[in-house]
Design a protein around this motif. Structure first.
Motif, PDB file in Angstrom:
ATOM      1  N   LYS A 471       6.943  -1.371   3.724  1.00 24.91           N
ATOM      2  CA  LYS A 471       6.653  -2.500   2.806  1.00 24.91           C
ATOM      3  C   LYS A 471       5.649  -2.083   1.734  1.00 24.91           C
ATOM      4  O   LYS A 471       4.620  -2.730   1.523  1.00 24.91           O
ATOM      5  CB  LYS A 471       6.122  -3.717   3.578  1.00 24.91           C
ATOM      6  N   LEU A 472       5.955  -1.007   1.060  1.00 23.49           N
ATOM      7  CA  LEU A 472       5.019  -0.455   0.083  1.00 23.49           C
ATOM      8  C   LEU A 472       5.042  -1.243  -1.222  1.00 23.49           C
ATOM      9  O   LEU A 472       6.104  -1.641  -1.698  1.00 23.49           O
ATOM     10  CB  LEU A 472       5.361   1.006  -0.209  1.00 23.49           C
ATOM     11  N   SER A 473       3.876  -1.424  -1.803  1.00 23.93           N
ATOM     12  CA  SER A 473       3.772  -2.045  -3.122  1.00 23.93           C
ATOM     13  C   SER A 473       3.990  -0.985  -4.194  1.00 23.93           C
ATOM     14  O   SER A 473       4.058   0.220  -3.901  1.00 23.93           O
ATOM     15  CB  SER A 473       2.383  -2.666  -3.300  1.00 23.93           C
ATOM     16  N   VAL A 474       4.093  -1.408  -5.448  1.00 23.20           N
ATOM     17  CA  VAL A 474       4.238  -0.454  -6.557  1.00 23.20           C
ATOM     18  C   VAL A 474       3.011   0.447  -6.624  1.00 23.20           C
ATOM     19  O   VAL A 474       3.121   1.653  -6.892  1.00 23.20           O
ATOM     20  CB  VAL A 474       4.443  -1.205  -7.893  1.00 23.20           C
ATOM     21  N   ARG A 475       1.834  -0.131  -6.370  1.00 25.37           N
ATOM     22  CA  ARG A 475       0.613   0.672  -6.410  1.00 25.37           C
ATOM     23  C   ARG A 475       0.652   1.747  -5.314  1.00 25.37           C
ATOM     24  O   ARG A 475       0.284   2.899  -5.549  1.00 25.37           O
ATOM     25  CB  ARG A 475      -0.617  -0.226  -6.228  1.00 25.37           C
ATOM     26  N   ALA A 476       1.075   1.363  -4.106  1.00 23.17           N
ATOM     27  CA  ALA A 476       1.162   2.324  -3.008  1.00 23.17           C
ATOM     28  C   ALA A 476       2.190   3.412  -3.323  1.00 23.17           C
ATOM     29  O   ALA A 476       1.985   4.596  -3.011  1.00 23.17           O
ATOM     30  CB  ALA A 476       1.528   1.613  -1.710  1.00 23.17           C
ATOM     31  N   TYR A 477       3.293   3.017  -3.954  1.00 17.44           N
ATOM     32  CA  TYR A 477       4.327   3.978  -4.367  1.00 17.44           C
ATOM     33  C   TYR A 477       3.739   5.014  -5.329  1.00 17.44           C
ATOM     34  O   TYR A 477       3.958   6.226  -5.183  1.00 17.44           O
ATOM     35  CB  TYR A 477       5.482   3.206  -5.028  1.00 17.44           C
ATOM     36  N   ASP A 478       2.967   4.532  -6.310  1.00 13.70           N
ATOM     37  CA  ASP A 478       2.324   5.439  -7.267  1.00 13.70           C
ATOM     38  C   ASP A 478       1.362   6.392  -6.564  1.00 13.70           C
ATOM     39  O   ASP A 478       1.304   7.589  -6.875  1.00 13.70           O
ATOM     40  CB  ASP A 478       1.577   4.642  -8.333  1.00 13.70           C
TER      41      ASP A 478
END
Length: 511
Positions: A471-478
């Protein structure tokens, strides 16, 4: 006739010119200082009167008025003493070359016997003089080391009122002042070194047994400027690793030394023993610290700013107040702190590596450990403090378990800090060439991520699956891509490979 002397005031860490206007006229003897000065400025009247008497001068028995302009900005500190004193001397004819005042910013606290004491913000004032194309700055000799970090400005170090007056009257040159300063500094250093031989306790990464995953994560954090969260059992080595983190960081560049010294100077945290910050700061505030202590206020930089270009260590993160922790979200994301008050807006820089450490539960042990006696409710309440948005801003998450007895008694030598540091320096050099400046992967924006963190189809499928499962956010993806890029740099790989991405995913919280 009003005579103007120029000095320097501060709003946060930003400096501005203060014009000290001095006027002496006939009338009832009175000495007034106007222009929104604080108590230290108002008390300078008594210091100046006493100093006049003790150096053999007669204070004018007239109406003495000093105005600090701009008059609508609050000013603080004792650094205006010297400027006020010299303005009065010029009014009574003791300083003849009044035009010389416009060529210098003047700072200094005066003692009752005429000595000039060190002040806060000398390097900030020197930078201001350079920006405003002012020839030089007259400062206490104890502030010389920090001020001379800035080139292109004439630094005039003085130790007594008489020296400042002689210099302005042209009776003494700057070379003689330098000679006097060196003599005084030599005497001071001899006195200090007589019975003051400090033995440094050298700390090293090799002191920490086992914990290879955590050490690897620390190396990645150092190489790319990433924040890291160490979650672990009591005694697993979290604090030991954090305190040794600075030993694997490169030496500070000249730009970093100036930036950090500027913060410590304006905060009044430099000393004759340490006039310039040349070692990376390590700040570890206690968990009872307030929000203002952490992020700063209208008159002082916070701990997160004092760690500039160094390490900001928050031990026992679960013991900090929830609201206190949430104040860190914006500084960690934006790289600065903005303090807004009714009549004041102050900005403080935030550029450090944050290391957070905590136990997983109130009792200290992981839930699956037989020694854990905490209820599920207590554990949930404890872990609520580590909010999703806060954890999202931390690049690396590592769980540290207690060492097994085999690891405790093992004689196998761990890698030294020096070996790890060489790899970190090499990885940072790759980043310097990539960005054409001292810039780290952890600070990349979205455009830079798209350009430098390209992945192949296989890696893309792995990342897609990870987004669904974790459940990764866009910030975590970056952040995963940034960490992958740093791991690739440590391996001297031009492209991000699947193995680099998998290792980066290993440093995300799984639940």
């Amino acid at each position: 006739m009003a005579i103007s002397v120029y000095s320097c005031g501060y709003l946060g860490i930003e400096s501005y010119i203060v014009e000290i206007e001095t006027d002496i006229s006939n009338g009832l003897p009175v000495f007034n200082i106007v222009g929104m000065g604080d108590l230290a400025i108002l008390e300078s009247k008594e210091r100046i009167r006493s100093c006049f008497k003790n150096i053999g001068l007669e204070f004018p028995i007239k109406r003495v008025l000093v105005n600090l302009s701009p008059a609508d900005v609050k000013k603080k500190g004792s650094s205006f003493d010297l400027g006020i004193f010299l303005g009065i001397l010029a009014n009574i004819g003791k300083i003849r070359n009044v035009d010389n005042f416009k060529n210098y910013l003047i700072l200094g606290e005066i003692s009752l016997n005429g000595e000039i004491k060190s002040v806060k913000g000398a390097i900030n004032a020197t930078i201001l003089a350079k920006e405003k194309e002012i020839r030089g700055i007259i400062i206490p000799y104890e502030n010389y080391d920090e001020a001379c970090l800035i080139s292109g400005v004439e630094i005039v170090p003085v130790s007594r009122i008489e020296e400042a007056v002689s210099f302005l009257n042209g009776k003494i040159g700057i070379d003689e002042l330098y000679k006097n300063m060196k003599e005084k500094m030599t005497l001071k250093n001899k006195e200090k070194s007589k019975n003051n031989r400090e033995e440094k306790n050298e700390i090293d990464f090799s002191d920490v047994k086992g914990q290879l995953l955590a050490k690897r994560a620390m190396e990645i954090a150092a190489a790319g400027g990433h924040n890291i969260f160490l979650m672990g059992d009591p005694g697993s080595g979290k604090s030991m690793l954090a305190k040794r983190f600075v030993t694997i960081l490169p030496e500070m560049s000249e730009k970093e030394i100036i930036e950090t010294t500027k913060i410590y100077s304006i905060s009044g945290m430099l000393s004759p023993d340490k006039p310039v910050i040349t070692e990376r700061p390590f700040r570890a505030p206690h968990h009872s610290a307030t929000q203002t202590a952490l992020v700063g206020g209208a008159i002082r930089a916070g701990e997160i700013t004092l760690a500039l270009n160094g390490v900001f260590f928050m031990d026992e993160l679960g013991e900090f107040g929830t609201r206190t922790l949430e104040t860190l979200r914006q500084p960690l994301e934006d790289g600065n702190v903005t303090i807004s008050r009714a009549n004041l807006i102050v900005n403080y820089p935030v550029n450090n590596i944050m290391i957070a450490a905590s136990n997983p539960t109130p009792g200290g042990f992981f839930q699956d450990d037989p020694q854990c006696r905490d209820s599920l409710r207590d554990i949930k309440n404890y872990q609520k403090k580590f909010s999703g948005p806060l954890l999202d801003r931390i690049d690396l998450y590592v769980e540290m378990r207690r060492l097994k007895k085999e690891e405790i008694f093992s004689e196998t030598e761990s890698e030294s800090s020096e070996i790890i540091r060489k790899r970190v320096i090499k990885a940072r050099e790759i980043q310097r060439k990539r960005f054409n400046e001292d810039f780290l992967n952890g600070k990349m924006n979205r455009k830079q991520i798209s350009e430098y963190c390209k992945i192949d189809e296989e890696a893309k499928k792995i990342l897609e699956r990870a987004i669904d499962e974790l459940k990764l956010s866009v910030r975590a993806y970056d952040k995963i891509l940034k960490v992958s890029r740093t791991i690739a740099d440590l391996e001297n790989s031009e492209n991000i490979e699947v193995v680099h991405l998998l290792e980066a995913l290993n440093y995300r919280k799984k639940y």
